[in-house]
Design an enzyme around this catalytic site. Structure first.
Site, PDB file in Angstrom:
ATOM      1  N   GLN A  83      29.169  10.228  20.062  1.00 32.09           N
ATOM      2  CA  GLN A  83      28.449   9.493  21.097  1.00 32.09           C
ATOM      3  C   GLN A  83      29.419   8.712  21.982  1.00 32.09           C
ATOM      4  O   GLN A  83      29.786   7.580  21.682  1.00 32.09           O
ATOM      5  CB  GLN A  83      27.410   8.544  20.481  1.00 32.09           C
ATOM      6  CG  GLN A  83      26.524   7.945  21.540  1.00 32.09           C
ATOM      7  CD  GLN A  83      25.312   7.254  20.964  1.00 32.09           C
ATOM      8  OE1 GLN A  83      25.021   7.335  19.784  1.00 32.09           O
ATOM      9  NE2 GLN A  83      24.604   6.568  21.826  1.00 32.09           N
ATOM     10  N   PHE A  84      29.805   9.329  23.101  1.00 33.12           N
ATOM     11  CA  PHE A  84      30.749   8.691  24.016  1.00 33.12           C
ATOM     12  C   PHE A  84      30.160   7.441  24.667  1.00 33.12           C
ATOM     13  O   PHE A  84      30.892   6.555  25.102  1.00 33.12           O
ATOM     14  CB  PHE A  84      31.236   9.678  25.082  1.00 33.12           C
ATOM     15  CG  PHE A  84      30.238   9.958  26.172  1.00 33.12           C
ATOM     16  CD1 PHE A  84      30.276   9.238  27.354  1.00 33.12           C
ATOM     17  CD2 PHE A  84      29.262  10.943  26.017  1.00 33.12           C
ATOM     18  CE1 PHE A  84      29.366   9.496  28.366  1.00 33.12           C
ATOM     19  CE2 PHE A  84      28.351  11.206  27.015  1.00 33.12           C
ATOM     20  CZ  PHE A  84      28.398  10.474  28.197  1.00 33.12           C
ATOM     21  N   THR A  85      28.832   7.332  24.706  1.00 31.06           N
ATOM     22  CA  THR A  85      28.214   6.188  25.374  1.00 31.06           C
ATOM     23  C   THR A  85      28.450   4.871  24.640  1.00 31.06           C
ATOM     24  O   THR A  85      28.125   3.813  25.180  1.00 31.06           O
ATOM     25  CB  THR A  85      26.693   6.409  25.576  1.00 31.06           C
ATOM     26  OG1 THR A  85      26.070   6.557  24.306  1.00 31.06           O
ATOM     27  CG2 THR A  85      26.436   7.622  26.449  1.00 31.06           C
TER      28      THR A  85
END
Length: 154
Positions: A83-85
């Site tokens: 999850q890059f967010t």
């Protein structure tokens, strides 16, 4: 590296309607890498510390209902999701910036290594999603219990 750890009674991940992984009691771990993370990260002490902390956080109840047991103690499962967010910057405006997230060319091999290392040490069942895909997560956050581990503050 940032990990959001959620104690769950069940969790699953699907992509385009196809279920890729399911777990029962254990941890849903969302993993993100920052722009300062490099390909050498798995060879550093912080990598081992983050993994060890994840597996051994005492966030499961003992016989008296106190959080005294770890994933290892209960032989629990892990669902690991990229999850890059987790590196969203919301300081300006209303649209998050992701400039502090790791470039996918570096992040994907880091996530692959994290999958391998986590799976090798998960006492129960291990499952994962698909890097870079839009995934749907279904889970029951037990407690709720949610913990943030950030390599910059450990």
């Amino acid at each position: 590296m940032r990990l959001v750890i959620q104690r769950v009674s069940d969790a699953s991940v699907s992509v385009n309607g196809t279920t890729l992984g399911t777990i029962e009691t254990g941890l849903l771990v969302l993993a993100g890498f920052g722009s300062d993370d490099t390909a050498n990260l798995p060879n550093t002490p912080i990598w081992k510390k983050m993994l060890d902390k994840t597996l051994n956080l005492r966030i499961f109840p003992d016989a008296e209902g106190k959080m005294n047991r770890s994933l290892t103690d209960i032989q629990g499962d892990i669902l690991l999701i990229s999850q890059f967010t987790l590196y969203a910057d919301c300081k300006k405006g209303r649209r998050p910036s992701f400039t502090t997230a790791c470039h996918p060319a570096i992040a994907e091999p880091l996530f692959d290594r994290l999958m391998d290392d986590t799976q090798a040490q998960t006492p129960g069942h291990f499952a994962t999603g698909q890097f870079g895909a839009e995934m749907n997560l279904n889970f029951t956050n037990w407690g709720p219990v949610t913990i943030l581990l950030d390599s910059e503050t450990l």
